[in-house]
Design a protein around this motif. Structure first.
Motif, mmCIF file in Angstrom:
data_model
loop_
_atom_site.group_PDB
_atom_site.id
_atom_site.type_symbol
_atom_site.label_atom_id
_atom_site.label_comp_id
_atom_site.label_asym_id
_atom_site.label_seq_id
_atom_site.Cartn_x
_atom_site.Cartn_y
_atom_site.Cartn_z
ATOM 1 N N SER A 1 -3.924 7.199 2.432
ATOM 2 C CA SER A 1 -2.888 6.861 3.419
ATOM 3 C C SER A 1 -2.917 7.752 4.654
ATOM 4 C CB SER A 1 -1.503 6.954 2.776
ATOM 5 O OG SER A 1 -1.247 8.286 2.323
ATOM 6 N N PHE B 1 -4.848 0.629 1.518
ATOM 7 C CA PHE B 1 -4.602 0.903 2.927
ATOM 8 C C PHE B 1 -5.828 0.493 3.734
ATOM 9 C CE2 PHE B 1 -1.238 3.669 1.378
ATOM 10 C CZ PHE B 1 -0.303 3.610 2.388
ATOM 11 N N PRO C 1 0.851 -1.198 0.000
ATOM 12 C CA PRO C 1 0.000 0.000 0.000
ATOM 13 C C PRO C 1 0.886 1.246 0.000
ATOM 14 C CG PRO C 1 -0.737 -1.569 1.661
ATOM 15 C CD PRO C 1 0.587 -2.054 1.180
#
Length: 735
Positions: free
Chosen positions: A181, A114, A66
């Motif tokens: 993120s 994520f 990720p």
């Protein structure tokens, strides 16, 4: 020969299909890291990518991780708007003392997501939810509400009054960044007294949360934007983050009122972890947990000697609040950085101009021992500057070191003990000649992480203390402090509270470096503030501060490159136009350009009678010539240099030495080499090479921050002319 533009484009297109860049993450202090948030920046070659959609980050096992990518800027002047620098957020895992290699690639394959990260925002509050954490940041009232922590607020005590951020009715709240993120929430306001009107210091607070991490990273900066005179100040008697714990915690108090003993800035109370970056380095500091449930993380304890915060001064602190257990002090004081090989920053991307990595592959064989000796000299001097911090000094019978809230990252310049003099006191270097940029250049060339981390520390001081965030004269916010600075903020010669009235002390490239490499938003903000000062204020002081030519150009060219605003490019061209009018003796044109310069006949063709300052001016002019492609520039540079060589007060032709501060001769080497290249005249090259060889051979190690920056800020670009990149037909004596 240098590769052609079409050749570079073809190479870039081929690289886009096979991009495979190793990125090293090294754990420096023997603490294992698991899923630690990392933001890194790397440059890309011109023409490589126009968007980040295909970028992927691979872990050590070759699987995609990720990761979120964002374009920072685009190559200036590129019609295709290809990306020059890119930022990436990911979670790194590294064993204690270990090293892990990740890889940046271009691939159409999907990347894993994520963990969930949700945000609900209004003008009054922002609520964030991710695995193991839900919290709210408020525009008014309590600053923060989080698990186990309520009524969080920032309190400031000054002259027996308590000012709170929660009392500011004019505060502003926004979601500054939102990606899969991370979320960055920005809250600006002031510390306000109980009447809701009187205020002390302004503030910028950024709350950052990463997906799946039960932590809040708070970056808090206070700024003094008050006063009718630059000598006005807010007396700081105390400053602390205060909250109420939900769970019981035993009473405790820890104080750090000096650099020793060196305590770790991590504390736990009521199931919540509290961390403060550079706890002992930025003393005084304290932490207190009380029996009534109140907890205080004290950025400036009330038990410390009061500190005057003068107009224009700022200070930034980084705080980490953890709600998932674990001791995270290493993450604050020794964060992980993902870095590329030196060759990528330099020759592979050319994003830093004519800068070459320090390697046997890059440097011509005959010159490689010379460049290695030069790097040894640089590293020894850097280590001496670093060692001087703890060694300290004595002034008026009192022991000092180079740590402390407003000192750390800077260095003592000199002491004036005669209290009858207006310059009585401790003089500081104020990151003179862009000391952090010199350190970052060394990192780019060598990969040396000591220079990287020291550059971060120095850039933090530059952003807060060495650039004035507020000036009583309109249009001068962002002005540099004078260097050296008496007690940091007053003029070294007479003790007056005044920032620089020219660009003699102007510097901000170190701030751009930190932002580009780490994504630090405060560095970006202050770099823009400083650059805008250069647009609004004429600090071009040619005859008495020739270095102002270079300092102004460095700032404008970098701001144009990173921010892309045409006003910075226009200002760079204005500087060049003024200097050329000066050299021509065209006083009428100088007036038409609105320049403050007052021309003198004796300087016709040159700049001034300060030959060592020509080094800064010529390096900047060379960079501008290459970026702007103004064909007349090399000729004007040669005329300026000829003025020096024709002046016996500046140049000793028999001994082949610069008379005016010969210790600074190495500063002229890249400018002289560029003139040799563009003119085809060997004499300029011979002087440049001899000066570089002589000072490298002497290798006089310095522990002075200012002299380090003078010696190594310019000269690190000279090894390019000793490399395989330099034109073969420029220098007939290549070894």
């Amino acid at each position: 020969m240098l590769r052609s533009a079409s050749g570079l484009l073809l190479a870039a297109c081929a690289a886009a299909q096979s991009l495979d860049l190793p990125l090293t993450v090294e754990e420096p202090v023997g603490v294992p890291r698991e899923g630690e948030p990392v933001t890194f920046g790397v440059p890309l070659p011109k023409g490589l990518l126009r968007d980040v959609k295909t970028l992927r980050l691979l872990g050590p096992d070759g699987r995609a991780l990720p990761a979120v990518f964002s374009a920072v800027n685009h190559w200036p002047g590129d019609a295709e708007r290809s990306i020059q620098w890119v930022h990436c957020d990911f979670l790194a895992s590294v064993p204690a003392g270990g090293r892990v290699t990740y890889r940046l690639v271009s691939s159409p394959a999907p990347a894993p997501p994520f963990p969930g990260l949700d945000v609900e925002a209004s003008a009054e509050a922002v609520r964030v939810r991710t695995a193991g954490l839900e919290f709210t940041v408020n525009r008014a009232g309590a600053l923060l509400a989080a698990p186990g922590l309520g009524d969080a607020d920032m309190l400031l005590r000054s002259d027996e009054r308590i000012y709170r951020l929660s009392r500011d009715p004019r505060s502003q709240l926004s979601v500054e960044q939102k990606t899969p993120s991370k979320i960055v929430i920005k809250r600006t306001g002031s510390h306000v007294w109980v009447n809701g009107e009187d205020k002390a210091l302004d503030s910028v607070a950024r709350f950052t949360v990463y997906a799946g991490r039960p932590e809040i990273h708070l970056t808090y900066s206070f700024i003094n934007r008050q006063g009718q005179r630059m000598s006005d100040f807010v007396r700081l008697d105390g400053l602390w983050l205060q909250a109420r714990l939900s769970a019981a915690s035993p009473p405790t108090r820890v104080e750090q009122l000096s650099a020793e003993p060196r305590r770790e800035g991590w504390f736990e109370a009521g199931g919540v972890g509290f961390g403060l970056k550079w706890f002992w380095q930025l003393y005084p500091k304290a932490f207190e947990s009380r029996a009534d449930g109140i907890v205080r993380l004290e950025l400036f304890p009330e038990t410390a000697r009061p500190q005057n915060i003068y107009a224009g001064v700022a200070k930034t602190h980084e705080i980490l609040l953890s709600f998932g257990g674990g001791r995270l002090a290493a993450r604050l004081d020794h964060p992980l950085y993902a870095v590329a090989p030196p060759k990528w920053y330099t020759r592979d991307t050319r994003a830093l101009g004519r800068l070459v990595e320090s390697s046997a592959e890059a440097i011509r064989p005959g010159y490689w021992p010379l460049v290695r000796a030069y790097d040894d000299w640089l590293a020894a001097s850097r280590d001496a500057v670093l060692a001087k911090r703890s060694r300290g000094f004595t002034f008026q019978g009192r022991r000092y070191d180079e740590y402390g809230m407003l000192n750390f990252g800077d260095a003592m310049h000199k002491l004036v003990a005669d209290d009858r003099r207006p310059d009585y006191g401790i003089h500081w270097e104020t990151e003179y000649y862009d000391f952090p940029h010199a350190l970052f250049l060394h990192f780019f060339r060598t990969g040396d992480m000591t220079s990287f981390r020291m550059g971060v520390e120095a850039a933090a001081h530059l952003a807060d203390v060495d650039i004035s965030h507020y000036e009583v004269v309109p249009g001068r916010d962002g002005a540099p402090r004078t260097g050296p600075g008496l007690n940091h903020w007053t003029r070294y010669s007479n003790g007056e509270f005044i920032s620089s009235t020219s660009w003699a002390f102007y510097k901000n490239e170190g701030l751009f470096d930190r932002y580009l490499l780490t994504g630090d938003l405060w560095s970006r903000d202050v770099a823009r503030l400083s650059s805008d000062f250069g647009v609004s204020y004429d600090g071009l002081d040619i005859h008495s501060n020739t270095r102002s030519i270079g300092h102004g150009l460095f700032a404008m060219l970098k701001a144009w490159e990173v921010f892309g605003d045409r006003k910075y490019l226009d200002r760079a061209n204005w500087i060049i136009d003024c200097v050329q009018a000066w050299q021509d003796g065209d006083a009428s044109r100088l007036r038409d350009l609105g320049s403050r310069a007052v021309w003198s006949e004796r300087f016709r063709g040159g700049y001034s009678d300060q030959s060592w300052m020509y080094g800064i001016a010529l390096e900047a002019m060379a960079q501008a010539s290459l970026m702007l492609q103004r064909p007349e520039m090399p000729g004007y540079m040669r005329r300026a240099t000829d003025w020096i060589f024709a002046n016996p007060r500046e140049w000793d032709a028999e001994r082949r030495l610069f008379r005016n501060a010969p210790v600074h001769a190495v500063m002229l080497t890249p400018g002289l080499a560029y003139i040799a290249e563009t003119s085809g005249e060997r004499e300029y090259w011979d002087v440049a090479r001899e000066s570089f060889e002589r000072q490298t051979r002497e290798a006089r190690v310095t522990d002075r921050l200012k002299l380090f920056a003078q010696l190594f800020r310019n000269s690190q670009r000279f090894p390019w002319y000793l490399s395989v990149e330099a034109p073969q037909d420029m220098i007939k004596s290549q070894r």
